[in-house]
Design a protein around this motif. Sequence first.
Motif, PDB file in Angstrom:
ATOM      1  N   GLY A  81     -10.748   5.953  -6.737  1.00  0.00           N
ATOM      2  CA  GLY A  81     -10.316   4.864  -5.866  1.00  0.00           C
ATOM      3  C   GLY A  81      -9.716   5.249  -4.543  1.00  0.00           C
ATOM      4  O   GLY A  81      -9.075   4.413  -3.903  1.00  0.00           O
ATOM      5  N   ASP A  82      -9.912   6.505  -4.089  1.00  0.00           N
ATOM      6  CA  ASP A  82      -9.328   6.911  -2.820  1.00  0.00           C
ATOM      7  C   ASP A  82     -10.199   7.977  -2.162  1.00  0.00           C
ATOM      8  O   ASP A  82     -10.219   9.125  -2.595  1.00  0.00           O
ATOM      9  CB  ASP A  82      -7.920   7.464  -3.039  1.00  0.00           C
ATOM     10  CG  ASP A  82      -7.201   7.738  -1.717  1.00  0.00           C
ATOM     11  OD1 ASP A  82      -7.858   7.702  -0.663  1.00  0.00           O
ATOM     12  OD2 ASP A  82      -5.992   7.978  -1.738  1.00  0.00           O
ATOM     13  N   PRO A  83     -10.938   7.631  -1.099  1.00  0.00           N
ATOM     14  CA  PRO A  83     -11.816   8.598  -0.445  1.00  0.00           C
ATOM     15  C   PRO A  83     -11.085   9.708   0.287  1.00  0.00           C
ATOM     16  O   PRO A  83     -11.700  10.658   0.763  1.00  0.00           O
ATOM     17  CB  PRO A  83     -12.605   7.730   0.550  1.00  0.00           C
ATOM     18  CG  PRO A  83     -11.719   6.564   0.817  1.00  0.00           C
ATOM     19  CD  PRO A  83     -11.014   6.300  -0.484  1.00  0.00           C
ATOM     20  N   THR A  84      -9.749   9.637   0.363  1.00  0.00           N
ATOM     21  CA  THR A  84      -8.975  10.669   1.058  1.00  0.00           C
ATOM     22  C   THR A  84      -8.171  11.515   0.084  1.00  0.00           C
ATOM     23  O   THR A  84      -7.169  12.123   0.452  1.00  0.00           O
ATOM     24  CB  THR A  84      -8.009  10.027   2.072  1.00  0.00           C
ATOM     25  OG1 THR A  84      -7.079   9.178   1.381  1.00  0.00           O
ATOM     26  CG2 THR A  84      -8.779   9.197   3.084  1.00  0.00           C
ATOM     27  N   ILE A  85      -8.603  11.570  -1.171  1.00  0.00           N
ATOM     28  CA  ILE A  85      -7.848  12.243  -2.221  1.00  0.00           C
ATOM     29  C   ILE A  85      -7.578  13.712  -1.915  1.00  0.00           C
ATOM     30  O   ILE A  85      -8.496  14.501  -1.704  1.00  0.00           O
ATOM     31  CB  ILE A  85      -8.581  12.140  -3.564  1.00  0.00           C
ATOM     32  CG1 ILE A  85      -8.609  10.675  -4.009  1.00  0.00           C
ATOM     33  CG2 ILE A  85      -7.914  12.983  -4.627  1.00  0.00           C
ATOM     34  CD1 ILE A  85      -9.438  10.447  -5.251  1.00  0.00           C
ATOM     35  N   THR A  86      -6.305  14.101  -1.879  1.00  0.00           N
ATOM     36  CA  THR A  86      -5.927  15.490  -1.648  1.00  0.00           C
ATOM     37  C   THR A  86      -6.219  16.336  -2.873  1.00  0.00           C
ATOM     38  O   THR A  86      -6.651  17.481  -2.769  1.00  0.00           O
ATOM     39  CB  THR A  86      -4.422  15.586  -1.319  1.00  0.00           C
ATOM     40  OG1 THR A  86      -4.139  14.754  -0.202  1.00  0.00           O
ATOM     41  CG2 THR A  86      -4.043  17.019  -0.999  1.00  0.00           C
ATOM     42  N   LEU A  87      -6.007  15.770  -4.053  1.00  0.00           N
ATOM     43  CA  LEU A  87      -6.239  16.504  -5.294  1.00  0.00           C
ATOM     44  C   LEU A  87      -7.677  16.977  -5.377  1.00  0.00           C
ATOM     45  O   LEU A  87      -7.942  18.135  -5.696  1.00  0.00           O
ATOM     46  CB  LEU A  87      -5.937  15.603  -6.500  1.00  0.00           C
ATOM     47  CG  LEU A  87      -6.398  16.118  -7.859  1.00  0.00           C
ATOM     48  CD1 LEU A  87      -5.708  17.435  -8.194  1.00  0.00           C
ATOM     49  CD2 LEU A  87      -6.145  15.103  -8.946  1.00  0.00           C
ATOM     50  N   LEU A 113       0.840  -1.193   0.000  1.00  0.00           N
ATOM     51  CA  LEU A 113       0.000   0.000   0.000  1.00  0.00           C
ATOM     52  C   LEU A 113       0.876   1.245   0.000  1.00  0.00           C
ATOM     53  O   LEU A 113       1.700   1.441   0.882  1.00  0.00           O
ATOM     54  CB  LEU A 113      -0.904   0.002   1.231  1.00  0.00           C
ATOM     55  CG  LEU A 113      -1.874   1.179   1.362  1.00  0.00           C
ATOM     56  CD1 LEU A 113      -2.837   1.211   0.186  1.00  0.00           C
ATOM     57  CD2 LEU A 113      -2.639   1.095   2.677  1.00  0.00           C
ATOM     58  N   LYS A 114       0.701   2.073  -1.022  1.00  0.00           N
ATOM     59  CA  LYS A 114       1.470   3.307  -1.172  1.00  0.00           C
ATOM     60  C   LYS A 114       0.511   4.464  -1.384  1.00  0.00           C
ATOM     61  O   LYS A 114      -0.637   4.283  -1.780  1.00  0.00           O
ATOM     62  CB  LYS A 114       2.419   3.211  -2.374  1.00  0.00           C
ATOM     63  CG  LYS A 114       3.424   2.067  -2.321  1.00  0.00           C
ATOM     64  CD  LYS A 114       4.544   2.361  -1.335  1.00  0.00           C
ATOM     65  CE  LYS A 114       5.609   1.267  -1.380  1.00  0.00           C
ATOM     66  NZ  LYS A 114       6.740   1.551  -0.461  1.00  0.00           N
ATOM     67  N   SER A 115       1.003   5.669  -1.157  1.00  0.00           N
ATOM     68  CA  SER A 115       0.182   6.847  -1.411  1.00  0.00           C
ATOM     69  C   SER A 115       1.058   7.961  -1.970  1.00  0.00           C
ATOM     70  O   SER A 115       2.036   8.365  -1.355  1.00  0.00           O
ATOM     71  CB  SER A 115      -0.498   7.315  -0.124  1.00  0.00           C
ATOM     72  OG  SER A 115      -1.358   8.403  -0.384  1.00  0.00           O
ATOM     73  N   PHE A 116       0.716   8.422  -3.176  1.00  0.00           N
ATOM     74  CA  PHE A 116       1.430   9.510  -3.830  1.00  0.00           C
ATOM     75  C   PHE A 116       0.406  10.512  -4.351  1.00  0.00           C
ATOM     76  O   PHE A 116      -0.649  10.125  -4.844  1.00  0.00           O
ATOM     77  CB  PHE A 116       2.270   8.995  -5.010  1.00  0.00           C
ATOM     78  CG  PHE A 116       3.215   7.889  -4.646  1.00  0.00           C
ATOM     79  CD1 PHE A 116       4.389   8.150  -3.976  1.00  0.00           C
ATOM     80  CD2 PHE A 116       2.905   6.575  -4.981  1.00  0.00           C
ATOM     81  CE1 PHE A 116       5.255   7.115  -3.641  1.00  0.00           C
ATOM     82  CE2 PHE A 116       3.769   5.543  -4.660  1.00  0.00           C
ATOM     83  CZ  PHE A 116       4.951   5.815  -3.983  1.00  0.00           C
ATOM     84  N   GLU A 117       0.723  11.793  -4.262  1.00  0.00           N
ATOM     85  CA  GLU A 117      -0.202  12.815  -4.741  1.00  0.00           C
ATOM     86  C   GLU A 117      -0.009  13.063  -6.230  1.00  0.00           C
ATOM     87  O   GLU A 117       0.376  14.150  -6.666  1.00  0.00           O
ATOM     88  CB  GLU A 117      -0.028  14.105  -3.926  1.00  0.00           C
ATOM     89  CG  GLU A 117      -0.499  13.955  -2.491  1.00  0.00           C
ATOM     90  CD  GLU A 117      -0.520  15.275  -1.757  1.00  0.00           C
ATOM     91  OE1 GLU A 117      -0.263  16.316  -2.398  1.00  0.00           O
ATOM     92  OE2 GLU A 117      -0.794  15.281  -0.553  1.00  0.00           O
ATOM     93  N   LYS A 118      -0.246  12.036  -6.991  1.00  0.00           N
ATOM     94  CA  LYS A 118      -0.216  12.149  -8.446  1.00  0.00           C
ATOM     95  C   LYS A 118      -1.080  11.042  -9.040  1.00  0.00           C
ATOM     96  O   LYS A 118      -1.269   9.993  -8.418  1.00  0.00           O
ATOM     97  CB  LYS A 118       1.211  12.052  -8.978  1.00  0.00           C
ATOM     98  CG  LYS A 118       1.896  10.722  -8.716  1.00  0.00           C
ATOM     99  CD  LYS A 118       3.305  10.738  -9.312  1.00  0.00           C
ATOM    100  CE  LYS A 118       4.004   9.406  -9.099  1.00  0.00           C
ATOM    101  NZ  LYS A 118       5.362   9.398  -9.695  1.00  0.00           N
ATOM    102  N   PRO A 119      -1.633  11.267 -10.222  1.00  0.00           N
ATOM    103  CA  PRO A 119      -2.507  10.264 -10.835  1.00  0.00           C
ATOM    104  C   PRO A 119      -1.716   9.074 -11.372  1.00  0.00           C
ATOM    105  O   PRO A 119      -0.505   9.167 -11.608  1.00  0.00           O
ATOM    106  CB  PRO A 119      -3.193  11.033 -11.962  1.00  0.00           C
ATOM    107  CG  PRO A 119      -2.290  12.162 -12.273  1.00  0.00           C
ATOM    108  CD  PRO A 119      -1.570  12.514 -11.011  1.00  0.00           C
ATOM    109  N   TYR A 120      -2.403   7.972 -11.563  1.00  0.00           N
ATOM    110  CA  TYR A 120      -1.809   6.772 -12.133  1.00  0.00           C
ATOM    111  C   TYR A 120      -2.891   6.029 -12.900  1.00  0.00           C
ATOM    112  O   TYR A 120      -4.076   6.363 -12.802  1.00  0.00           O
ATOM    113  CB  TYR A 120      -1.232   5.872 -11.031  1.00  0.00           C
ATOM    114  CG  TYR A 120      -2.274   5.277 -10.107  1.00  0.00           C
ATOM    115  CD1 TYR A 120      -2.822   4.016 -10.338  1.00  0.00           C
ATOM    116  CD2 TYR A 120      -2.722   5.987  -8.991  1.00  0.00           C
ATOM    117  CE1 TYR A 120      -3.785   3.480  -9.492  1.00  0.00           C
ATOM    118  CE2 TYR A 120      -3.683   5.463  -8.143  1.00  0.00           C
ATOM    119  CZ  TYR A 120      -4.208   4.211  -8.394  1.00  0.00           C
ATOM    120  OH  TYR A 120      -5.164   3.686  -7.555  1.00  0.00           O
ATOM    121  N   THR A 121      -2.486   5.044 -13.689  1.00  0.00           N
ATOM    122  CA  THR A 121      -3.441   4.175 -14.366  1.00  0.00           C
ATOM    123  C   THR A 121      -3.402   2.816 -13.693  1.00  0.00           C
ATOM    124  O   THR A 121      -2.333   2.204 -13.585  1.00  0.00           O
ATOM    125  CB  THR A 121      -3.099   4.025 -15.865  1.00  0.00           C
ATOM    126  OG1 THR A 121      -3.180   5.308 -16.496  1.00  0.00           O
ATOM    127  CG2 THR A 121      -4.076   3.071 -16.542  1.00  0.00           C
TER     128      THR A 121
END
Length: 242
Positions: free
Chosen positions: A226-232, A15-23
Amino acid sequence: MGKIHPSHADHELELKSFEKPYTCDGCKEPGFGSRYRCELCNFDLHKDCMFASPTTHHDFFRNSTLKFLFQPPEYRSCEEGRRYCDACGKPIKGFVYHDEKKGWDLHPCCRNLPSKLRVDDVKFDLCEKVLSKCLWCNKKKREGTVSGVRGWTYVSKCKKHHFHVNCATEMALEGWDKGTYNEDYSLALQKVELPIQRHNRNQRSGNKFIRMVKVFFKTIAAILLGDPTITLTCLLVELVAK
């Protein structure tokens, strides 16, 4: 501790978290924020793709059971030769929930869309037929969807507000693209004038309307990416509210 997934059995995913989009390498759809990732292979999965259940249900498809598949089944009756998600209207390219009897399909993240949603004091229902233009893209049919397919739309009880499900994701990713080459991403977003702002620039009820849009897009984009905590998403909807 990492976890093994059948679609990437050679290495564990962490499990990772980065503030950037991915596919997502499972459903092939956009994601943002937290994901299950293999650094060695640059492989990412939405949480909903990582922990997909064998079967699922959705209120929009009453009395229907959708089965999880790693690949979409063949669809010979479609001119494009491929299936599409009944929720967002985009083509199915990977993981999918499928109903064999009815032919319905949902992306793993799209299955989390609520059939009813209350935003501020406005109640929304999921609808298939669209009688009015979306207040984000100003169109009835969403661009990028399969020909003849609009996907689901949230329509307010008062029938005044219509939003394509897919527009929430596009709105968030568009905001990211505009800030990609700026050192301060939040500042870059603040310089963008969104269509929804232009639409309500001269309306007295604009502030209340924009506040409602803020919460709506924050909720839907978080589900679809896919992330309810999205900063973006938080940054983006703050921009919408200004």
